[in-house]
Design a protein around this motif. Structure first.
Motif, short mmCIF file in Angstrom:
data_model
loop_
_atom_site.label_atom_id
_atom_site.label_comp_id
_atom_site.label_asym_id
_atom_site.label_seq_id
_atom_site.Cartn_x
_atom_site.Cartn_y
_atom_site.Cartn_z
N PRO A 1 0.76 -1.18 -0.01
CA PRO A 1 -0.07 0.07 0.01
C PRO A 1 1.06 1.43 0.10
CG PRO A 1 0.21 -0.88 2.23
CD PRO A 1 0.89 -1.64 1.36
N THR A 2 2.19 1.18 -0.22
CA THR A 2 3.03 2.47 -0.14
C THR A 2 2.44 3.59 -1.18
OG1 THR A 2 4.82 0.93 0.14
CG2 THR A 2 5.38 3.10 -0.52
N PRO A 3 2.31 4.56 -0.84
CA PRO A 3 1.78 5.53 -1.86
C PRO A 3 2.86 6.14 -2.79
CG PRO A 3 2.06 6.73 0.14
CD PRO A 3 2.34 5.12 0.43
N GLU A 4 2.38 6.34 -4.25
CA GLU A 4 3.19 7.14 -4.92
C GLU A 4 2.30 7.79 -6.00
OE1 GLU A 4 4.62 6.83 -9.08
OE2 GLU A 4 3.43 4.92 -8.29
N TRP A 5 2.71 8.72 -6.51
CA TRP A 5 1.92 9.66 -7.01
C TRP A 5 1.27 9.10 -8.35
CZ3 TRP A 5 5.27 14.94 -7.54
CH2 TRP A 5 5.20 15.32 -5.89
N GLY A 6 1.89 8.35 -9.00
CA GLY A 6 1.54 7.86 -10.29
C GLY A 6 0.39 6.77 -9.89
N GLY A 7 0.89 5.96 -9.05
CA GLY A 7 -0.20 4.81 -8.37
C GLY A 7 -1.41 5.50 -7.92
N LEU A 8 -1.24 6.67 -7.18
CA LEU A 8 -2.34 7.23 -6.54
C LEU A 8 -3.50 7.57 -7.54
CD1 LEU A 8 -1.16 9.49 -3.83
CD2 LEU A 8 -2.24 7.67 -3.51
N LEU A 9 -2.93 8.34 -8.74
CA LEU A 9 -3.48 8.53 -10.02
C LEU A 9 -4.10 7.40 -10.69
CD1 LEU A 9 -3.81 11.21 -11.17
CD2 LEU A 9 -1.88 10.71 -12.71
N SER A 10 -3.51 6.13 -10.67
CA SER A 10 -3.79 5.21 -11.16
C SER A 10 -5.02 4.36 -10.59
CB SER A 10 -2.86 4.10 -11.82
OG SER A 10 -3.14 2.69 -11.63
N GLU A 11 -4.96 4.80 -9.17
CA GLU A 11 -5.80 4.03 -8.22
C GLU A 11 -7.30 4.89 -8.65
OE1 GLU A 11 -4.75 4.27 -4.16
OE2 GLU A 11 -3.12 2.90 -4.48
N GLY A 12 -7.10 6.18 -9.02
CA GLY A 12 -8.27 6.94 -8.98
C GLY A 12 -8.89 6.82 -10.19
N ARG A 13 -8.35 6.31 -11.21
CA ARG A 13 -8.86 6.23 -12.58
C ARG A 13 -10.18 5.52 -12.55
NH1 ARG A 13 -6.05 1.52 -13.46
NH2 ARG A 13 -6.75 0.11 -15.18
N ASN A 14 -10.54 4.50 -11.86
CA ASN A 14 -11.52 3.91 -11.76
C ASN A 14 -12.96 4.59 -11.08
OD1 ASN A 14 -10.70 1.68 -12.92
ND2 ASN A 14 -10.31 0.44 -11.10
N TYR A 15 -12.43 5.76 -10.44
CA TYR A 15 -13.46 6.54 -9.60
C TYR A 15 -13.55 7.79 -10.27
CZ TYR A 15 -12.56 2.64 -6.69
OH TYR A 15 -12.24 1.46 -6.06
N LEU A 16 -13.28 7.91 -11.45
CA LEU A 16 -13.22 9.53 -12.10
C LEU A 16 -14.47 10.01 -12.10
CD1 LEU A 16 -11.31 9.17 -15.83
CD2 LEU A 16 -10.75 10.69 -13.71
N ARG A 17 -15.57 9.23 -12.13
CA ARG A 17 -16.94 9.89 -12.29
C ARG A 17 -17.43 10.04 -10.78
NH1 ARG A 17 -19.77 7.59 -17.52
NH2 ARG A 17 -21.59 9.19 -16.79
#
Lengths: 539, 307, 300
Positions: free
Chosen positions: C247-263
């Protein structure tokens, strides 16, 4: 096995999906629409290996192929079957021989007639090592040989009892394919051509892009369970491969595709309230999402650790947080809609972190300075191997990791690409790994998860070896009589919970969505195969 | 010149041989047994595993495995996937066509956008135009492509309904993926165009041209643009390969088949014939493109000699 | 243009081996300090680095701590930038993520430069067989482009932060080699190089003293963009699930985690995206300033 009258079939088949009920009211319109009314575009969530349904491992291929082939029988409810290509059948008392009487009016897309020989060739091909069959290979079980009794009668023999065979025969994977086409195309069968007897024919296949089917104009052998027996209403179906969830849903909303599979749970509410889209939610039969715990590797070799894990994980919280409450907390290795599901299991292991701590304390695992337990020189650290996709994997794993930490268990996540992942878990270097199995026969699911023959690198990555359990599973496979089969399935579920073999996490529904103009979609009770034979598009 | 072309093409052969050997060896370094990967999460007995291993030819020495692959090439036979046994050429055909179309379209977007942004900011150096153009370029590099692609779909497909969300089929389906893929390259390009134009503007021959009284537009067209093209051509040549096979994410988001996706899947399946075939194909295209790039250097800048 | 005359005079002076070696860098530093945009970039970058270092002091939350009832909450006084699906505080995760992301960006580019520049420099300078051999190698790497090369490196070495940096660095190095070579090709024909050669300078000296400084501008342009590119490439690896281990956070990873929740959760992609843009912008401003400082001819 019992045959079901047509009306009964319709009623049962319609249980999952209201859509069929609507088409039931409109039998008189059947002829008026017989000219074909448009093409259904289907947004598919990924590509696959081959269209050859005998060789594939992909559920998606089954979804496509179900339209190109016809199954021998149709599954209408857990343990109940209706005629397909077989008009009737008998099963020997010891469940080692099945005799099917075939329809005599059926032709393959290449014009050759369906005969007992075709069934024999199809089944022989499944066990031929050169075919490298996978899903079909599991479905056909301890196959011995097929005997052509006469032109339209075939007897399938098994080396050991196989009470689950009708379940297999109802799946698309044992669909009957054209022996002439197999002969003619050899290795290219399933790559450029795929020939069955179904209501649709393969028109073209562009890998990673789309599969186009057109209506079979000669089709007059629709199963008696459906509301019409003639040609399908649709002109054709285009399966378009759209792997990215957001894109697939966008394509549905712009009506680029009219039907999508694998609706993400985040879109559930929006689609449910939608004016012009319909959400189909069918409980998915199988094992649900669960966690395997490797008994061959310390510390999950310790019963106490496994029991503590079962109590430590907040399954309701998991279903709510990660799955938006669309999934339900699981109880047993079987989903609640499976034949023989034991509802008692839901009371057995409630979420109880204190209980988990107690079990670990009693087993001598003491809380160390950093909150993680130790026993002698060993730290209570579990290696959790998981694959990079889907992302929900990682969310669930993070949730489990946090739950485990609450009781002093350190779960270390190892996210790996497929080769490295398979390497690790097949060799048993994991303590934990996810499992998710779809299937409609309880015996088959239990065998995959718990039989010792699947331990040591197979699918039983619990590496659970129990002679009693093996015997139970074999008895389930050998018992065709429903009441006693049910008893055995219940005992097996209780057994694996007592032995703390796995943690059962969440039971998913299959989620499909379609445009409101689409009617008459049938989905099998297991939730895996939408079928568009009765489907119309109303403008 | 002709001699140079012939020599370069001949030299490409060892490159491609080296590429295929390197790829073959690298793939063998990737942990995992292709037969085990083949069975994945399906039940399998050790006997069946051994049999598939044999069918895949994995029980033979590495050298023989490699030579078998090489032997087919003169006949145009790249073999079959060990995984699903489709001919490699068949697997490549539609995907290469699809990827090349997208790469070309993206190059056009990148070239047009990069050149205009770069020129604008170089000529308007120090003004708000410069700042604005560079900010746009910067936005391009700092946006992960899957985010940009998702936004394009959201705005132009869902909200405005101008273009389809999925990108396989007609020309209108090419627009969004090409913009997404081209925008990122455009950013890099704009920066390089800007700095190379600035450099050229200070060269003595530009000063000479100006002092001879040439109009600014002519100076720019004759001297500055020509030199800026060197930067563009270099970057485009470098990026074509990336655009061709590195567009995995764009292709996934827009649901287009492509070489990149094929390769990613083949690597994770350890499907040697597919990976080798694809790399060979890409190497060939790359060689041709870069030959064109190097030839254009000589045309654009006579000071560069080929020896 | 007095600056340009002065610059060429000083390079000629260097060519004759008379100028003090400090002059180039010393002057550059003075010029850098005078550039306002470079100063701004430097301040922002310093701020980001300071925030990364002091992360635990700036937030009451733990980046890994979940809170199921707080899942997918929009920005509020409690959670400044909202929460992710597991109820983890996004501000905290971005803050801790900056440690990983800034490292990834800088180290990857350093790796790319360390590999790419010597290759490009010697290929361009020596020409002939060396050039051909080196460029074949570069071609070889480019035929197996960026993300795929990274993929194979990670497939072999296993997915973790260090390997991701290595993979991104290696896959970016051919670009450096090519661009440096192109710069060398045009600068080696310059009169001052010929002058240096006539003056009997060794090859190594000519390369390091006279040609390398002329390739610094493109290296810096590419390098500053490369830091951005590396952060983005790491994001792409995260998209494919091969970046830092959760679960280590990294900017790209955070962004990619968020892509399923764009809406449903715009904050999950917007804020990590802004973080990346801010970092990239500041690095680029600083880079521009550096380039102008090192290449005075470009000063207007």
């Amino acid at each position: 096995m019992d045959r079901i009258p047509r009306r009964e079939f319709l009623k049962r088949a319609g249980m999952g999906v209201g859509a069929l009920a609507a088409s039931q009211v409109l039998p008189l319109l059947t002829r008026a629409y017989a000219q074909g009314i448009g093409t259904l575009t289907y947004g598919m969530a990924g590509g696959f290996d081959t269209l050859d349904v005998t060789a594939t491992t992909f559920t998606r291929v089954g979804r496509i192929a179900l339209h190109i082939i016809d199954p021998l029988v149709w599954a209408v409810a857990p343990g109940q079957y209706a005629p397909g290509l077989a008009t009737s059948w008998t099963v020997s008392p010891d469940a080692t021989a099945y005799t099917f009487n075939l329809r005599q009016d059926v032709k393959f897309h290449d014009g050759t007639p369906l005969t007992a020989e075709a069934v024999k060739v199809t089944f022989d091909r499944i066990v031929d090592p050169n075919t490298r069959a996978q899903t079909a290979f599991s479905f056909i079980g301890p196959y011995d040989r097929s005997e052509v009794v006469d032109r339209y009668t075939v007897r399938v023999r098994f080396k050991s009892p196989n009470a689950a065979f009708l379940d297999g025969a109802s799946s698309p994977y044992l669909g009957i394919i054209s022996p002439a086409a197999v002969q003619k195309y050899g290795q290219d069968f399933g790559r450029v051509v795929f020939v069955g007897t179904g209501p649709f024919m393969l028109q073209s296949y562009t890998a990673d892009a789309e599969v186009r089917l057109i209506r079979n104009p000669n089709y007059v052998w629709g199963a008696p369970g459906f509301n019409h027996q003639g040609r399908a209403y649709l002109d054709g179906i285009v399966f378009r491969i759209v792997p990215e969830d957001a894109t697939r849903l966008a394509a549905l909303e712009t009506s680029e595709v009219l039907f999508v599979e694998d609706v993400p749970v985040t879109d559930y509410q929006r689609l449910k309230g939608s004016q012009n889209k319909v959400l189909l939610e069918i409980p998915q039969a199988g094992s649900g999402w669960s966690l395997m715990m490797n008994q061959m590797r310390s510390p999950t070799s310790d019963l106490a650790v496994r029991r503590a894990m079962m109590y430590a994980i907040d399954k309701d919280g998991l279903a709510k947080t990660v799955w938006n409450s669309v999934f339900k907390a699981a109880c047993s290795p079987l989903t609640p809609n499976m034949f023989g599901f034991d509802s008692e299991t839901c009371r057995k292991i409630p979420y109880n972190a204190d209980q988990a701590r107690r079990i670990l304390d009693e087993a001598g695992w003491r809380v160390g300075p950093d909150g993680i337990r130790v026993k002698g020189s060993e730290r209570l650290r579990l290696e959790f191997f998981l694959q990079t996709a889907p992302q929900k994997n990682i969310e669930m794993a993070a949730f489990i990791q946090a739950n485990a930490k609450q009781v002093g268990i350190d779960v270390n996540l190892n996210v790996a690409a497929r080769p490295a992942y398979l390497d690790a878990v097949r060799q048993g270097r994991h303590n934990l790994q996810f499992w998710w199995e779809t299937g409609t026969d309880p015996g088959q699911i239990l065998r995959i998860l718990f039989h010792s023959s699947n331990a040591g690198g197979g699918t039983n990555r619990n590496n659970y070896r129990s002679p009693e359990m093996d015997k139970l599973i074999e008895q389930i496979d050998a018992t065709a009589e429903q009441a006693s089969r049910k008893q055995l399935v219940v005992r097996a579920q209780q057994r694996v919970i007592d032995d703390a073999v796995m943690v059962y996490l969440a039971d998913p529904p299959s989620l499909y969505a379609h445009d409101r103009s689409v009617t008459g979609v049938w989905v099998d009770w297991g939730g895996n195969y939408p079928y568009f034979f009765n489907t119309r598009i109303q403008r | 010149m002709l001699q140079f072309v012939v020599r370069r093409l001949l030299l490409a052969i060892p490159t491609m041989v080296a590429a295929s050997i390197l790829v073959f060896l690298m793939l063998h370094l990737v942990p995992g047994d292709p037969a085990i990967i083949f069975f994945g999460d399906q039940p399998v007995t050790p006997e069946r595993l051994e049999l598939v291993r044999h069918q895949m030819g994995l029980d033979r020495p590495l050298v023989i495995q490699y030579l078998d692959f090489v032997r087919g090439i003169p006949r145009g036979d790249l073999g079959r996937s060990i995984h699903n046994r489709t001919p490699v050429f068949e697997e490549l055909r539609t995907r290469v066509a699809s990827s090349a179309t997208l790469a070309l379209a993206a190059l056009i977007v990148a070239g047009a956008l990069g050149l205009s942004l770069g020129l604008l900011s170089a000529l308007g150096r120090g003004t708000w135009i410069d700042a604005g153009a560079m900010l746009v370029a910067l936005a391009g590099v700092s946006m992960p492509i899957f985010w940009l692609a998702a936004m394009l779909i959201f705005v132009f497909s869902l909200r405005l309904g101008w273009f389809p969300a999925t990108g396989f089929g007609g020309w209108n389906r090419l627009v969004l993926p090409a913009v997404a893929l081209g925008f990122v390259s455009a950013a890099t390009l704009a920066r390089l165009v800007r700095s190379s134009v600035l450099e050229v503007l200070l060269q003595p021959f530009v000063t000479t041209a100006r002092s001879k009284g040439l109009r600014e537009a002519v100076v720019i067209r004759r001297h500055v643009l020509k030199n800026a093209f060197i930067a563009i051509v270099t970057v485009l040549g470098l990026q074509f390969g990336t655009l061709l096979s590195g567009a995995v994410i764009t292709e996934t988001v827009f649901a287009r088949p492509g070489v990149g996706k094929l390769l990613v899947d083949a690597i994770s399946n350890k499907d040697f014939p597919i990976v080798q075939g694809a790399v060979l194909f890409i190497a060939l295209i790359y060689t041709v493109i870069n030959l064109v790039v190097d030839l254009s250097y000589a045309y654009l800048d006579p000071r560069i000699r080929f020896d | 243009m007095p600056t340009s005359i002065r610059a060429s005079a000083s390079t000629e002076a260097q060519a004759l081996g008379r100028a003090a070696p400090r002059s180039l860098w010393g002057e550059a530093f003075l010029r850098l300090r005078r550039s306002k945009s470079a100063l701004l970039g430097g301040i922002i970058l310093a701020g980001l680095i300071a925030a990364a270092v002091a992360a635990p002091l700036l937030t009451p939350w733990d980046p890994l701590e979940m809170n199921a009832v707080d899942g997918l909450k929009p920005p509020s006084a409690r959670h400044w930038l909202g929460t992710d699906i597991l109820g983890r505080d996004l501000f905290t995760r971005i803050l801790f993520g900056s440690r990983i992301s800034l490292q990834t960006g800088l180290i990857s580019v350093a790796i790319a430069i360390l590999i790419g520049v010597p290759v490009g420099l010697s290929a361009g300078f020596y020409g002939g067989l060396t050039d051909r051999a080196m460029m074949r190698l570069v071609d070889l790497m480019l035929t197996f482009p960026g993300i795929l090369l990274a993929l194979v490196v990670i497939a072999i070495l296993g997915p973790n932060l260090l390997n991701a940096m290595l993979a991104v660095g290696i896959s970016a190095s051919p670009t450096f080699a090519r661009v440096v070579r192109a710069a060398v090709l045009s600068s080696r024909e310059q009169t001052y190089v010929e002058a240096a050669r006539a003056a009997g300078c060794t090859n190594a000296r000519i390369m390091l003293r006279h040609i390398l400084p002329n390739t610094v501008a493109p290296i810096i342009v590419l390098g500053t963009l490369g830091v951005a590119g590396a952060i983005i490439a790491a994001a792409a690896l995260s998209y494919l699930g091969l970046g830092t281990q959760p679960p280590t956070p990294e900017w790209g990873g955070l962004l990619s985690e968020g892509r399923n929740y764009l809406r449903v959760a715009w904050w999950m992609t917007t804020f990590p995206g802004l973080a990346i843009m801010t970092a990239v912008l500041s690095i680029n401003l600083l880079g521009d300033g550096l380039r102008d400082a090192l290449d005075p001819r470009l000063q207007s």
